[in-house]
Enzyme design. Structure first.
Site, mmCIF file in Angstrom:
data_model
loop_
_atom_site.group_PDB
_atom_site.id
_atom_site.type_symbol
_atom_site.label_atom_id
_atom_site.label_comp_id
_atom_site.label_asym_id
_atom_site.label_seq_id
_atom_site.Cartn_x
_atom_site.Cartn_y
_atom_site.Cartn_z
ATOM 1 N N ASP A 122 -8.524 66.685 57.953
ATOM 2 C CA ASP A 122 -8.438 68.151 57.863
ATOM 3 C C ASP A 122 -8.588 68.953 59.523
ATOM 4 O O ASP A 122 -8.961 69.790 59.747
ATOM 5 C CB ASP A 122 -8.460 69.270 56.903
ATOM 6 C CG ASP A 122 -8.011 70.443 56.994
ATOM 7 O OD1 ASP A 122 -6.640 70.128 57.225
ATOM 8 O OD2 ASP A 122 -8.735 71.216 56.865
ATOM 9 N N ASN A 129 -19.042 62.552 55.840
ATOM 10 C CA ASN A 129 -18.779 63.754 55.233
ATOM 11 C C ASN A 129 -17.576 63.025 54.600
ATOM 12 O O ASN A 129 -16.644 62.568 54.503
ATOM 13 C CB ASN A 129 -18.054 64.153 56.636
ATOM 14 C CG ASN A 129 -17.367 65.416 56.380
ATOM 15 O OD1 ASN A 129 -17.946 66.434 55.619
ATOM 16 N ND2 ASN A 129 -15.983 65.655 55.515
ATOM 17 N N GLU A 130 -18.192 63.801 53.127
ATOM 18 C CA GLU A 130 -17.171 63.832 52.255
ATOM 19 C C GLU A 130 -16.549 62.493 51.861
ATOM 20 O O GLU A 130 -14.864 62.462 52.099
ATOM 21 C CB GLU A 130 -15.807 65.322 51.630
ATOM 22 C CG GLU A 130 -16.701 66.278 51.998
ATOM 23 C CD GLU A 130 -15.185 66.861 52.418
ATOM 24 O OE1 GLU A 130 -14.450 66.740 52.634
ATOM 25 O OE2 GLU A 130 -15.649 68.685 51.685
ATOM 26 N N ASN A 143 -20.499 70.450 49.870
ATOM 27 C CA ASN A 143 -19.570 71.087 50.694
ATOM 28 C C ASN A 143 -18.803 71.779 49.299
ATOM 29 O O ASN A 143 -18.391 70.790 48.951
ATOM 30 C CB ASN A 143 -18.111 70.256 51.361
ATOM 31 C CG ASN A 143 -18.867 69.744 52.676
ATOM 32 O OD1 ASN A 143 -19.854 70.360 53.466
ATOM 33 N ND2 ASN A 143 -18.039 68.431 53.083
ATOM 34 N N TYR A 174 -15.988 74.680 47.333
ATOM 35 C CA TYR A 174 -14.989 75.586 47.867
ATOM 36 C C TYR A 174 -14.768 76.114 47.086
ATOM 37 O O TYR A 174 -14.275 76.399 45.922
ATOM 38 C CB TYR A 174 -13.820 75.308 47.893
ATOM 39 C CG TYR A 174 -14.270 74.607 49.741
ATOM 40 C CD1 TYR A 174 -13.696 75.017 50.796
ATOM 41 C CD2 TYR A 174 -14.850 72.843 50.339
ATOM 42 C CE1 TYR A 174 -14.258 75.450 52.336
ATOM 43 C CE2 TYR A 174 -14.908 73.134 51.541
ATOM 44 C CZ TYR A 174 -14.621 74.466 52.190
ATOM 45 O OH TYR A 174 -15.156 73.728 53.778
ATOM 46 N N TYR A 222 -10.573 76.569 46.235
ATOM 47 C CA TYR A 222 -10.135 74.985 45.841
ATOM 48 C C TYR A 222 -10.477 74.978 44.324
ATOM 49 O O TYR A 222 -9.276 74.684 43.638
ATOM 50 C CB TYR A 222 -10.581 73.799 46.796
ATOM 51 C CG TYR A 222 -10.315 74.053 47.979
ATOM 52 C CD1 TYR A 222 -8.595 73.796 48.478
ATOM 53 C CD2 TYR A 222 -10.478 73.308 49.097
ATOM 54 C CE1 TYR A 222 -8.280 73.806 49.683
ATOM 55 C CE2 TYR A 222 -10.423 73.458 50.179
ATOM 56 C CZ TYR A 222 -9.568 73.552 50.683
ATOM 57 O OH TYR A 222 -8.700 73.530 52.069
ATOM 58 N N GLU A 238 -20.762 73.607 53.582
ATOM 59 C CA GLU A 238 -19.739 73.810 53.908
ATOM 60 C C GLU A 238 -19.296 74.982 52.138
ATOM 61 O O GLU A 238 -19.869 74.641 51.717
ATOM 62 C CB GLU A 238 -17.855 73.235 53.851
ATOM 63 C CG GLU A 238 -18.082 72.629 55.061
ATOM 64 C CD GLU A 238 -16.514 71.255 54.975
ATOM 65 O OE1 GLU A 238 -15.799 71.187 54.871
ATOM 66 O OE2 GLU A 238 -16.979 70.438 55.657
ATOM 67 N N TRP A 245 -18.009 76.937 56.518
ATOM 68 C CA TRP A 245 -16.782 76.651 56.911
ATOM 69 C C TRP A 245 -15.656 77.488 56.898
ATOM 70 O O TRP A 245 -15.312 77.960 56.751
ATOM 71 C CB TRP A 245 -15.990 75.785 56.046
ATOM 72 C CG TRP A 245 -14.710 74.375 56.740
ATOM 73 C CD1 TRP A 245 -13.820 74.671 56.640
ATOM 74 C CD2 TRP A 245 -15.897 73.405 57.438
ATOM 75 N NE1 TRP A 245 -12.734 73.947 57.045
ATOM 76 C CE2 TRP A 245 -14.263 72.960 58.225
ATOM 77 C CE3 TRP A 245 -16.655 72.666 58.181
ATOM 78 C CZ2 TRP A 245 -14.125 71.842 58.873
ATOM 79 C CZ3 TRP A 245 -16.618 72.060 59.359
ATOM 80 C CH2 TRP A 245 -15.791 71.612 59.200
ATOM 81 N N LYS A 268 -10.010 79.041 57.895
ATOM 82 C CA LYS A 268 -11.828 79.903 57.048
ATOM 83 C C LYS A 268 -12.260 80.089 58.807
ATOM 84 O O LYS A 268 -14.077 80.691 58.154
ATOM 85 C CB LYS A 268 -11.627 77.937 56.915
ATOM 86 C CG LYS A 268 -10.670 77.885 55.755
ATOM 87 C CD LYS A 268 -11.831 76.632 54.038
ATOM 88 C CE LYS A 268 -11.041 76.895 53.711
ATOM 89 N NZ LYS A 268 -9.861 75.389 53.628
HETATM 90 C C1 GCB Z 1 -13.606 69.832 53.405
HETATM 91 C C2 GCB Z 1 -13.871 69.253 54.577
HETATM 92 C C3 GCB Z 1 -13.204 70.208 56.200
HETATM 93 C C4 GCB Z 1 -12.083 70.285 55.824
HETATM 94 C C5 GCB Z 1 -12.362 71.857 54.420
HETATM 95 C C6 GCB Z 1 -10.957 72.362 54.318
HETATM 96 O O1 GCB Z 1 -14.462 69.664 52.791
HETATM 97 O O2 GCB Z 1 -14.875 68.441 55.075
HETATM 98 O O3 GCB Z 1 -12.943 68.808 57.247
HETATM 99 O O4 GCB Z 1 -11.182 70.796 56.969
HETATM 100 O O5 GCB Z 1 -13.022 70.390 53.461
HETATM 101 O O6 GCB Z 1 -10.881 73.807 54.534
HETATM 102 O O7 GCB Z 1 -10.427 72.899 53.271
#
Ligand code: GCB
Length: 596
Positions: A160, A407-408, A462, A464, A468, A501, A546, A565
């Site tokens: 992303d 990462n992820e 990470n 959300y 999400y 994040e 994040w 974000k």
């Molecule tokens: C994540 C990623 C990051 C993205 C973020 C997002 O988990 O590690 O690179 O920018 O989510 O904002 O979706």
């Protein structure tokens, strides 16, 4: 790899500025035409303005001529690149001298003696920004046929952020002794009460030397110790502490037949890191990480080095009470790492291992099914190289407190454990300071599904919830977040947890009485909810938002001219929520926040 510093025995010339530039094919035997120029260092993408050129994928060329400075017979001339994204071939007078894979680490190329004797050199760099399943980051590469029958190369990012490319960091010309210091590794053993240190300074030279001279200086340049031995004892030391940095300097001299050969000065800090009982200890005190995941991303420069922006970012962070950042999602410039050392900022140091997730763009289906990632990825070699080069570059930085293996990645899919086990071990084997290693875990890889977090020292997540997952529903989000954090804590009671994040896209100036996503009110409510949960979890020892600032991404339905974000806009203006963070973080001490 040593930073290109100058000294009595080394001269360093900066090759920044305007170079000739061309997207597409070129024969390096010929002079690159004068039609277009490009600034070094910078990403070319936002400078060229033309839309097709901005999105260009393939080979592109930089060229400049340079007068050769005086190089004595016992010296050599070296071209030293901070980074070229993602692949570079370097030619001098049409002759290929070397190449480098990986867009975020430095490399150097020695110019052969016969070329040094010429009066000027034509330096050409063929860069390439293709990403595929064998590179880091991972990209989806394809070729399309245009209406005019031309093959067009396409990379769809498996991540992303915008695939900025170019000569991103400074290019230097170094004149140094042929018999020079190649590597310096500084390790220290602190006494139990942290009042004294036994230093060991391992030096590698390009040829045999008779003897060394080591001098240790404090911040005022006062000599604290001088020795011919690489083992040095220091009394009454001053520790490198969070937001209270203290940097010593080690001057290393090499001698042969009584003659001084080479001199190099390496800054270093004295501090102790340990992970135990669910805590991250710095100088025997439990730390609380407050800070950000960031990007190297600014207007016009793209991912090109922007030292003023770096300093402003760290000033803004300090002013809010933050103490740390993660180099998401690739190694940041050496200049940034030196700045973090200077300012006492903790750095979680990441390689470009992002996109290790088959079918990433569809990853918003959150059921965590197996997409066969580990059968499809061909990244092992690139991954090993990235770890080797990062540790070689950053091993002496006191600011670096932990390494990230990826990462992820799809760590919930079969094969993840087998893929990561040797890579975590590689970090451990290579790092002279044996820092903790982490993997930054993706939201589908929940404690019941994840197959890799047992390999690492710290659980980095990470998450959300409310964005999400349960989008806009903070009540449900709160429940889910709490439940998952408790599960991680129960599964690995000895391992500290850092939220690397969490965040919600927010458009500054957008308001609502009903906390609707994308508004400033929602952003505040989102963080209030998450912070309430974080404070309940004893093992959660850090929060990294994040993102620090809004940043450019590829085109996606979810992105409105980039990812929003950030707590700051892309031009570093604060969103409303910064005030809340300032209040929270200024009240949270760097040490001993979580009482256990
Ligand atoms: C994540 C990623 C990051 C993205 C973020 C997002 O988990 O590690 O690179 O920018 O989510 O904002 O979706």
């Amino acid at each position: 790899m040593l930073y290109p510093s100058f000294s009595k025995s080394r001269s360093v010339y900066d090759l920044s500025g305007l170079w000739q530039f061309k997207l597409g094919d070129h024969n390096p035997q010929e002079i690159l035409p004068n039609e277009e120029v490009m600034v070094v260092p910078s990403s070319f993408n936002d400078v060229v303005v033309d839309k097709d050129k901005r999105n260009y994928i393939g080979d592109f060329w930089y060229e400049r001529t340079l007068e050769i400075p005086k190089v004595a017979e016992n010296e050599e001339l070296v071209l030293r690149f901070g980074s070229v994204t993602h692949h570079a071939k370097v030619y001098v007078n049409g002759q290929l001298l070397g190449q480098h894979k990986g867009g975020f680490t430095p490399f150097e190329i020695v110019v052969p003696d016969q070329l040094v004797n010429e009066s000027s050199l034509r330096l050409s760099v063929c860069a390439n920004n293709i990403l595929d399943y064998s590179t880091l980051p991972v990209g989806n590469y394809s070729e399309e046929i245009d209406d005019d029958g031309q093959v067009r190369k396409v990379v769809k990012e498996n991540f992303d952020f915008f695939n900025y490319a170019g000569i991103h960091r400074p290019v230097k010309l170094v004149v140094r002794p042929k018999n020079h210091i190649r590597e310096i590794v500084i390790t220290s053993q602190l006494s139990d009460d942290l009042s004294s240190a036994d230093l060991h300074i391992a030096v590698e030279t390009s040829q045999a030397v008779d003897s060394y001279r080591f001098t240790i200086m404090d911040e005022d340049g006062k000599v604290l110790a001088e020795s011919d031995s690489s083992d040095i004892h220091l009394d009454q030391i001053r520790l490198w502490e969070v937001l209270d940095a203290y940097l010593y300097t080690a001057r290393i001299e090499t001698y042969k037949n009584g003659q001084l050969l080479d001199v190099y000065e390496e800054p270093f800090g004295l501090r102790k890191i340990a992970v135990q009982n669910g805590q991250f200890l710095m100088n025997n005190k439990p730390v609380y990480f407050k800070g950000f995941g960031k990007h190297e991303d600014t207007f016009i420069n793209g991912r090109g080095l922007n030292e003023a922006a770096n300093l402003m970012d760290l000033n803004l962070m300090k002013e809010m009470g933050a103490n740390s950042f993660r180099t998401s999602h690739y190694p940041y410039s050496e200049e940034m790492m030196r700045l973090a050392d200077r300012m006492g900022i903790l750095v979680i140091d990441e390689i470009p291992a992002v996109g290790l997730f088959q079918n990433f763009t569809a990853s918003l289906d959150l059921d965590g099914k197996d997409n066969g990632t580990w059968q499809k990825m061909e990244t092992k070699e690139a991954h090993e190289l990235a770890i080797q080069e990062l540790v070689a570059r950053d091993k002496n930085h006191p600011s670096v407190v932990m390494w990230v293996v990826a990462n992820e990645p799809a760590s919930h899919e079969q094969g993840a454990h087998e893929y990561f086990e040797p890579l975590v071990k590689l970090y451990k084997d290579l790092d002279p300071q044996k820092r903790p290693v982490t993997l930054v875990n993706i939201l589908m890889a929940t404690p019941d599904k994840d197959l890799a977090m047992d390999l690492v020292d710290v659980i980095c997540l990470n998450r959300y919830y409310g964005w999400y997952i349960d989008h806009g529903d903070l009540k449900k989000g709160e429940k889910g977040l709490r439940q998952e954090l408790l599960q991680w804590q129960e599964k690995f009671p000895e391992k500290p947890i850092i939220m690397t994040e969490y965040g919600a896209d927010t458009l500054p100036g957008l308001h609502s009485s009903w906390d609707i996503p994308y508004t400033e009110e929602f952003q505040s409510a989102f963080y209030e909810m998450t912070h309430g949960v974080f404070d309940e979890i004893p093992n959660l020892v850090g929060e990294q938002v994040w993102n620090f600032a809004d940043f450019e991404t590829n085109l996606m339905i979810l992105r409105v001219q980039g990812n929003h974000k950030g707590l700051f806009s892309r031009n570093r203006q604060p969103k409303q929520v910064v005030k809340d963070f300032r209040k929270r973080w200024q009240a949270i001490p760097n040490y001993h926040y979580k009482k256990k």
